[in-house]
Design a protein around this motif. Structure first.
Motif, PDB file in Angstrom:
ATOM      1  N   ASN A 173       8.597  92.277  33.994  1.00  0.00           N
ATOM      2  CA  ASN A 173       8.596  91.344  32.716  1.00  0.00           C
ATOM      3  C   ASN A 173       8.038  92.022  31.665  1.00  0.00           C
ATOM      4  OD1 ASN A 173       9.877  89.185  34.035  1.00  0.00           O
ATOM      5  ND2 ASN A 173       7.581  88.106  34.437  1.00  0.00           N
ATOM      6  N   ALA A 211      19.237  94.482  42.867  1.00  0.00           N
ATOM      7  CA  ALA A 211      18.719  93.357  42.302  1.00  0.00           C
ATOM      8  C   ALA A 211      17.754  93.525  40.840  1.00  0.00           C
ATOM      9  CB  ALA A 211      17.654  92.388  43.390  1.00  0.00           C
ATOM     10  N   VAL A 212      16.840  94.466  41.237  1.00  0.00           N
ATOM     11  CA  VAL A 212      16.174  94.855  40.105  1.00  0.00           C
ATOM     12  C   VAL A 212      16.851  95.391  38.784  1.00  0.00           C
ATOM     13  CG1 VAL A 212      14.111  96.541  39.415  1.00  0.00           C
ATOM     14  CG2 VAL A 212      14.085  95.250  41.368  1.00  0.00           C
ATOM     15  N   ASP A 251       4.080  96.312  45.252  1.00  0.00           N
ATOM     16  CA  ASP A 251       4.431  94.997  46.024  1.00  0.00           C
ATOM     17  C   ASP A 251       5.307  93.844  45.227  1.00  0.00           C
ATOM     18  OD1 ASP A 251       3.423  95.053  48.576  1.00  0.00           O
ATOM     19  OD2 ASP A 251       1.118  95.122  47.696  1.00  0.00           O
ATOM     20  N   VAL A 252       6.086  93.168  45.967  1.00  0.00           N
ATOM     21  CA  VAL A 252       6.825  92.227  45.205  1.00  0.00           C
ATOM     22  C   VAL A 252       6.394  91.399  44.066  1.00  0.00           C
ATOM     23  CG1 VAL A 252       8.356  90.418  45.431  1.00  0.00           C
ATOM     24  CG2 VAL A 252       8.168  92.017  47.469  1.00  0.00           C
ATOM     25  N   SER A 253       5.183  90.873  44.194  1.00  0.00           N
ATOM     26  CA  SER A 253       4.414  89.987  43.329  1.00  0.00           C
ATOM     27  C   SER A 253       4.013  90.905  42.034  1.00  0.00           C
ATOM     28  CB  SER A 253       3.395  89.469  43.935  1.00  0.00           C
ATOM     29  OG  SER A 253       2.196  90.035  44.177  1.00  0.00           O
ATOM     30  N   ILE A 254       3.648  91.978  42.188  1.00  0.00           N
ATOM     31  CA  ILE A 254       3.376  93.102  41.034  1.00  0.00           C
ATOM     32  C   ILE A 254       4.582  93.464  40.431  1.00  0.00           C
ATOM     33  CG2 ILE A 254       1.799  95.016  40.678  1.00  0.00           C
ATOM     34  CD1 ILE A 254       0.177  92.553  41.950  1.00  0.00           C
ATOM     35  N   GLN A 255       5.728  93.743  41.173  1.00  0.00           N
ATOM     36  CA  GLN A 255       6.949  94.348  40.754  1.00  0.00           C
ATOM     37  C   GLN A 255       7.515  93.237  39.344  1.00  0.00           C
ATOM     38  OE1 GLN A 255      10.327  94.023  43.110  1.00  0.00           O
ATOM     39  NE2 GLN A 255       9.742  96.191  43.997  1.00  0.00           N
ATOM     40  N   ALA A 256       7.336  91.972  39.895  1.00  0.00           N
ATOM     41  CA  ALA A 256       7.806  91.037  38.693  1.00  0.00           C
ATOM     42  C   ALA A 256       6.919  91.020  37.368  1.00  0.00           C
ATOM     43  CB  ALA A 256       7.614  89.475  39.293  1.00  0.00           C
ATOM     44  N   GLN A 257       5.537  91.338  37.562  1.00  0.00           N
ATOM     45  CA  GLN A 257       4.818  91.515  36.662  1.00  0.00           C
ATOM     46  C   GLN A 257       5.400  92.764  35.647  1.00  0.00           C
ATOM     47  OE1 GLN A 257       0.659  92.224  38.128  1.00  0.00           O
ATOM     48  NE2 GLN A 257       0.607  90.005  38.837  1.00  0.00           N
TER      49      GLN A 257
END
Lengths: 331, 335
Positions: free
Chosen positions: A196, A217-218, A187-193
């Motif tokens: 990072n 973008a990734v 999921d998008v919010s987990i992708q960022a984790q």
């Protein structure tokens, strides 16, 4: 330039297509068709392209999980293309992979701790108390609690499972980690984790990533350099900023124009290419993109463009403007 | 203000629950929204937020058991769909309201020609000769810009590429000129160049036919490029609703803000990519054990005592911008 950590030269991987009762070969899938690139220590090279362009096959060939048809793979200056399984084993320590689906790449019957510790046992690097301490440390590094070592994969969420996969890849202190769509299933919010985390780990340990994804973008966020693949070949390769701000291959330009931008004031949804990607069984002659390219000339149907230097560390395989591609300014 | 007759769909207090071994969970909890003729409403959220169950509820396709719609009303052109019996619903489904799914290969019949599948859909709702229906099928395939539609109509799904299959699905969904089209992640399985083609096609056809469109997606880029209005869902509830411009300019719910800051951007003219992505800590809560107060509070940087105790009401903060957050005003100020 210092010697590259990974050097891939003219890599090819063909798969036979068989049909009929006699399983006679009726065609060849040109999955990877002459790919060359290099990767420096501590660098991230992004590999983008649409499904079937051969990016995953490149990743697997580099690790010798898939035997290349021809070409050369050099890791740390040593040619590993034809090493036997046993000779390859010490090199396996320096290259690891993280797969897309953290649900399919973890053994459901092993505890998370055993999964992360297994490479250490296989390579005879730690046992008993020392093993446990190493695994606990790896758990902390990827943001998991050491007391979760005794849990099974199904007790973790998707993002946590991907952290387990990353911990397992880290266990042997690799110099190269191949990431094959590592965040596409999240999921998008987990992708960022996870993105990072990957960046933080690289800063700490200095290893290189070969980062494969379809999400531009990734790739743009994590990579230092980016290579764009189309039908088994690299059509353009450049530094991240250079590639995204000044794309020179019509395919790269179309790809970038297709990405929906998260800004309602910049509406543009105007597809620059029509039609579908041709089959890699019988790729078009000449430049493989000519069937969808708006700027295709007669020459493009016959001549196969080589990947040539276009200045600023930018290489492009396009016959326009004497092999330097199409300038975005004329777009 | 819009005229009442402009409304194609009006959903009020929709509640869909699932009975599972680990307990009852509210997949959609007290959801209200409306769609006007020719309007595109995007529903955005992460997996498990209830966006797909919402679509299935509108189509009355929630598997029962384990699921059930236990409250609310779904009014399509003035008819309450939840009050219809199954035979009446069948006459509406695929006719006045239709749906396209994420994976075209699993939603097309693999042993039936493309053209025949469209003919079937058309003749189910209109008593016309097979010949005429066949002409409509080919016409629909032409409308979705499939080259050589007459030849393609005689082909089977496996002979088409992924993008072509999705076009065929769209042709089938629009064959009866529905008032409302539900598109559940219609381009998620497609490559980015094909995605751009399909989205452009859906929007063109919508404009041409005046269909109301509910677009369900997790991709904020797709939302920004297609929708006029947006609903953000979290853990089964609507947490924010606004026009697309207002939502992206000044999101009022901390979850929406967090989502927007966590997506990487393609560096381009005028866009400065962030050095580090914003993380929303933790994961989506289990719908079985939802916290008493705001479901997002455990992950929220702005959470105060009140958030844990009381669920914030969905309040209008001006211009139809709704947000369910005790500190919505402060969130907007930070923006």
């Amino acid at each position: 330039m210092t010697e590259a950590l990974l050097e891939v030269t003219d890599l090819k991987k063909y798969y036979p297509v068989r049909a009929g009762v006699l399983r006679r070969q009726v065609g060849t899938v040109h999955s990877v068709d002459g790919v060359s690139f290099s990767l420096q220590a501590g660098e991230t090279l992004g590999l983008v392209g649409e499904s079937g362009c051969g990016k995953s096959t490149v990743a697997r060939s580099v690790l010798r999980l898939v035997e290349p048809t021809s070409g050369k793979i050099r890791l740390d200056g040593e040619d590993i293309t034809h090493l036997s399984k046993s000779a390859l084993r010490p090199h396996r320590r320096s290259m690891q992979i993280v797969f897309q689906d953290p649900f399919a790449s973890l053994n459901p019957r092993m505890t998370a701790g055993d999964i992360v510790g297994e490479p250490l046992i296989v390579h005879g690097l730690a046992t008993g108390k020392a093993l446990e301490a190493r695994v606990a440390k790896l758990f902390e590094q990827v943001g998991l609690r050491p007391d979760q070592m005794h849990n099974f994969p199904h007790q973790f969420s998707g993002g946590q499972r991907q952290r387990i996969c990353i911990a397992r890849a880290l266990a042997l202190g690799p110099r190269l980690i191949v990431c094959d769509e590592p965040v596409s299933a999240l999921d998008v919010s987990i992708q960022a984790q996870v993105i990072n985390l990957l960046i933080d780990l690289q800063r700490q340990h200095g290893f290189s990533y070969l980062f494969i994804a379809h999400d531009l973008a990734v790739v743009a966020h994590i990579s230092h350099r980016v290579a764009v693949m189309y039908l088994g070949r690299i059509v353009e390769i450049a530094g991240k900023d250079e590639l995204f701000r000044n794309p020179r291959h019509p395919y790269t330009q179309a790809l970038l124009a297709s990405v929906p931008i998260a800004n309602p004031l910049a509406k543009k949804l105007a597809p620059l290419v029509d039609g579908d990607v041709p089959s890699p069984v019988n790729p078009p002659p000449g430049c493989a993109f000519h069937t969808r390219c708006r700027f295709a000339m007669e020459r493009c149907k016959i001549e196969r463009p080589a990947l040539l230097d276009a200045g600023d560390g930018h290489q492009v395989a396009c016959l326009l403007n004497e092999g330097t591609g199409r300038s975005n300014a004329t777009a | 203000m819009t005229k009442q007759s402009d409304l194609v769909l009006e959903v009020k207090n929709l509640k869909t629950v699932f009975f599972t071994n680990s307990g009852l969970f509210k997949a959609v909890d007290d959801l209200s929204f409306s769609v006007r003729r020719g309007e595109t409403l995007a529903i955005v959220g992460e997996s498990g937020c209830g966006k797909s169950v919402t679509a299935l509820s509108l189509m009355r396709l929630v598997p029962d058991p384990p699921g059930r719609i236990i409250g609310g009303s779904v009014s399509l052109e003035g008819t309450d769909l939840l009050a219809l019996d199954e035979a009446e619903m069948r006459a509406v489904r695929g006719n006045r309201i239709s749906m396209i799914f994420q994976e075209p290969m699993t939603s097309l019949n693999p042993v039936m020609r493309i053209g025949d599948q469209i003919v079937e859909a058309v003749r189910l709702h209109r008593s016309i000769p097979a010949r005429e229906a066949q002409t409509i099928a080919v016409e629909m395939l032409r409308l979705v810009r499939i080259p050589e539609p007459a030849r393609r109509a005689r082909e089977y799904p496996h002979q088409l590429s992924g993008g072509m299959r999705q076009r065929a699905m769209i042709a089938m969904a629009l064959a009866c000129r529905p008032a409302l089209l539900l598109a559940d992640e219609p381009t998620t399985a497609l490559d980015v160049t094909i995605q751009a083609q399909i989205l452009a096609l859906i929007l063109d056809l919508q404009k041409e036919l005046g269909t109301g469109l509910v677009l369900i997606t997790h991709d904020l880029g797709v939302v920004a490029q297609t929708a006029q209005r947006v609903i953000v869902m979290y853990a089964g509830r609507k947490v924010e609703e606004a026009s697309v411009e207002a939502l992206f300019a000044s999101p009022m719910h901390p979850y929406t803000r967090g989502l927007m800051a966590s997506i990487p951007a393609v560096p381009a003219a005028g866009i400065v990519a962030p050095e580090r992505l914003n993380e929303i800590p933790g994961t989506v809560p289990s719908l079985v054990r939802l916290p008493k107060g705001c479901a997002f509070a455990p992950r929220c940087k702005l959470a105060i005592k009140r958030c844990e105790a009381e669920y914030p009401p969905l309040a209008d903060w001006g211009g139809g911008h709704l947000a369910a957050c005790w500190r919505a005003e402060e969130v907007a100020e930070v923006a």
